[in-house]
Design a protein around this motif. Sequence first.
Motif, short mmCIF file in Angstrom:
data_model
loop_
_atom_site.label_atom_id
_atom_site.label_comp_id
_atom_site.label_asym_id
_atom_site.label_seq_id
_atom_site.Cartn_x
_atom_site.Cartn_y
_atom_site.Cartn_z
N GLY A 78 0.77 -1.28 0.00
CA GLY A 78 -0.01 -0.06 -0.01
C GLY A 78 0.63 1.43 0.07
O GLY A 78 0.31 2.15 -0.10
N ALA A 79 2.04 1.19 0.15
CA ALA A 79 3.09 2.40 0.11
C ALA A 79 3.02 2.98 -1.40
O ALA A 79 2.81 2.31 -2.29
CB ALA A 79 4.39 2.20 0.44
N ASP A 80 3.23 4.33 -1.34
CA ASP A 80 3.26 5.20 -2.79
C ASP A 80 4.71 5.23 -3.24
O ASP A 80 5.07 5.37 -4.34
CB ASP A 80 2.52 6.57 -2.62
CG ASP A 80 1.31 6.29 -2.44
OD1 ASP A 80 0.46 5.82 -3.25
OD2 ASP A 80 1.00 6.50 -1.12
N ALA A 81 5.74 4.77 -2.26
CA ALA A 81 7.21 5.27 -2.63
C ALA A 81 7.98 4.53 -1.22
O ALA A 81 7.23 4.18 -0.25
CB ALA A 81 7.64 6.50 -2.48
N ALA A 82 9.23 4.33 -1.30
CA ALA A 82 10.15 3.67 -0.44
C ALA A 82 11.20 4.50 -0.14
O ALA A 82 11.73 5.36 -0.95
CB ALA A 82 10.77 2.30 -0.87
N GLN A 83 11.67 4.73 1.25
CA GLN A 83 12.61 5.55 1.40
C GLN A 83 13.75 4.64 2.28
O GLN A 83 13.49 3.82 2.97
CB GLN A 83 12.30 6.34 2.57
CG GLN A 83 13.20 7.34 3.26
CD GLN A 83 12.82 8.47 4.18
OE1 GLN A 83 12.07 9.43 3.82
NE2 GLN A 83 13.01 8.31 5.40
#
Length: 340
Positions: free
Chosen positions: A213-218
């Motif tokens: 469900g994340a839109d991006a990763a850090q």
Amino acid sequence: MAGGVAVPQLAAAVSEAGGLGFLAAGYKTADGMYQEIKQLRGLTSRPFGVNLFLPQPETAAPAAVDVYAHQLAGEASWYETELGDPDSGRDDGYDAKLAVLLDNPVPVVSFHFGVPAREVLDSLRRVGTLTLVTATTADEARAVERAGADAVIAQGVEAGGHQGTHRDVPEADGSGLGLLSLVAQVRESVGIPVVAAGGIMRGGQIAAVLAAGADAAQLGTAFVAAHESGAHALHKQALTDPLYVRTELTRAFSGRPARALVNRFLREHGPYAPAAYPDVHHLTAPLRKAAAKAGDAQGLALWAGQGHRMARELPAGQLVEVLAAELAAARTTLSAGGAR
């Protein structure tokens, strides 16, 4: 990444390769931050971000810090240095840094250790800056959304360095959620974009958090060993050194829960370090500096996420490309599996 890792060269290399590089301003002066932003702009024309620590309230009685200082006296003697002044940095120039960022807007600003006032987020939005705020629970994520941030960073307990909890409650130490569970909960709780952070070292893991469900990763620890990283050579080597078999959340170095490789300093002082940030950070700063000068990794704050053994010593731009290729391969595999 505020301990000198996220230098302009690293941020520029990441942004040039198609990622979003960040400068860490948590321990910088306002002028120091401005100079690094100026340097970064000379290295890349691509978007980048700046991370700020929110000022923290008093969390411990001075007596608790005094007791810890007494317990660290042997370290000061061993490294032939003096302990730092715990009161030297309570005012970290937060307001001055905000003034710089409003006068010289950057594409993105992120916040750690709490939720900025709505007026702060609104003022950054008016100058064209996107804002992100770290959360470690679904409740914290909802507070981030209510304050008006553009996105929330869901930080799992696997993350290296400081946990971005909004309330520094000692009884909650080590009780954080794993990243995949946290992302799923936050995704169901807020309507703003979600950035996943914590222990991510491979493109396949990026695919997993996006599927959750994340839109991006850090990623943080993954870039500590990068060629452009400002981390001490001992820190870079320790990530994959078999001497360091695990990480642990500790207050030993800064007074706030932060994940580091377990070394002698952490083992000996972690059990009784007080909840006193940033007092403990300033108290131990000369010890860490002296340990680095002596080439003694056992006295350093070796910040690292749980995936540290998967660190790759590559140029940052090449690492971004490798991660993107791994992500694409993982998505292809997932798509093929779903088509069966």
